[in-house]
Write a protein that holds these residues in place. Sequence first.
Motif: not given
Lengths: 265, 291
Positions: B1-10, B117-127, B130-138
């Motif tokens: 659910m949090i992943a979806v929200l981050v996705d939606a807001f990104s 351009p932002l290859a550094v942000l390829a990973g994801s974090v646990r928040l 939930a597994q959150i895509n770092l790029l989407k969070l950024t």
Amino acid sequence: MVNSAHSEHMHRKPCIWTEADLKGCSDMELEASGVTVRFGGIRAVENVSLRFGIHEIVGLIGPNGAGKTTLVNALSGFQKPRSGRICLAGKDVTGWRSDALARHGVARTFQAVRLFRGLTVAENIETALLSTGLARSAARARARDILGYLHLSNRADTLASGLNYGDERRVGIARALAMEPKFLLLDEPAAGLNIGEAEELGQTIASIRDDFGCGILVIEHNMALVMKLCERLHVLATGMTLATGTPTEVMADPAFKDAYLGAET
Amino acid sequence: MIAVLVDAFSVGGLYALTALGIGLIFSVMRLANFAHAEFVTVPAYALFVLSGHPVIMAIASSVLIAVMLALATERIAFRPLRGIDPATMLIASFAVSMFLQRLLVFAFDSRIKPVDPLAVLAGSVRLFGAQINLLKLTTMVTCLVLLVALTVFLKYTRFGLEMRAAAEDFTMSRLLGVRANRVIATAFVLSALLAAVVAVLFSAQTGFVHPRFGLQIVIIAFVATVIGGLGNLVGAAVGGFLVGVVSTLLQSFLPPDLRPFREAFLFFIVILVLLFRPQGLFPARGLKERI
């Protein structure tokens, strides 16, 4: 308080100046000479000459459609005259844009006030102050001063769209004052105000003249206010000058009585 | 659910920034700037050209290029048309858009080009579990930070106040000494800054650019601007978020068979909104009278 000054202004100006007079008004005056404005075939203002100096309050009166606002538009650069000249502080400024005239000391208000409705009252004033070269922080402080002067301090952070009618008009005047005008043109400042408010506004206008040292031309229908406030009157009817002089002189003028107050024989 | 929200807001954030870029220019000069698409595409191509160079440099250059492009467009194409009716300016912006798009085809051909351009942000974090895509969070955080920065700019700076006054009543603001050229140039610079940021974030998400890269996002952002209320910046931002959030939620919660038709559902909702609020959710004042 204003009436006592009448004796100093008893000199009556001629309605129309000769060509020789058109060569530059004095340093302290804003002048329209022989101004004509036409819209299509309709003449809105026909060969009208009017001048006023700083420290003077002049009333511009006349029935609806007489061309009062058109004349103010011409004086403030909103309307280019078909013929005639506008002269500001000895300089011919005919055809200047309104913003250039405003920078040179001609500020005006509008019947429709035209505040920035989505901005706060203070921001409305600050916008005008920025043009005088103030930084934003200095503008903010100065805006508070001006609002205080017009008894609007408690409205500073209100959105302009939320003001009542009387306050809205005062903010319009405050915004014009923020431009540090030498000549202030007020288009029906008391329209829609009740008797008490109009009285108070009259005192404010008189004190503006004294405290800011600017000449004021005021279009107004409220005759009680005009009689009390103005040292001189200029009467327009159907675009032409009908009478000029002190309020007492104008009131005694048969042409004025006839056209403006209706025939009362 | 949090992943979806981050996705939606990104996604919503990107639409919001784009809608704001369009809204900034529209509010001061009533130009619905279709060439905003190329304000996004061109810096994305700059990223492609500069890939291999340090990321910071690539991003800084693409921002600079976007700003120069916007200023040049304003000076060459839109300033001579200023004060002409909005329909003419809209068509002019189509012309500018097509011109730039064809120029890109001419220079790079129309095949897609890889960018990252932002290859550094390829990973994801646990928040919050939930597994959150770092790029989407950024993306989400960047959008929010920019929204706040823009608000502060508009509220507390001299240029910001002048822009808001000009957006309310252009003629009146000029009378009060606001310089038309300066305020319009400021709008174009801000618009280009937002477009360049969108270019970086969006190309990092898609991984490639092509000549119609900006168009896909700008079309949706235009819809967002209209939903929010043309000429109203808060409306543009809210509209952008709304469209992004709704389309992401549709993507997540529609039955799989219907997902390919996500856009149809989205625009159905758009039509419904406009049926009930033809002026948008936050109608702008004084759209009628103009310079």
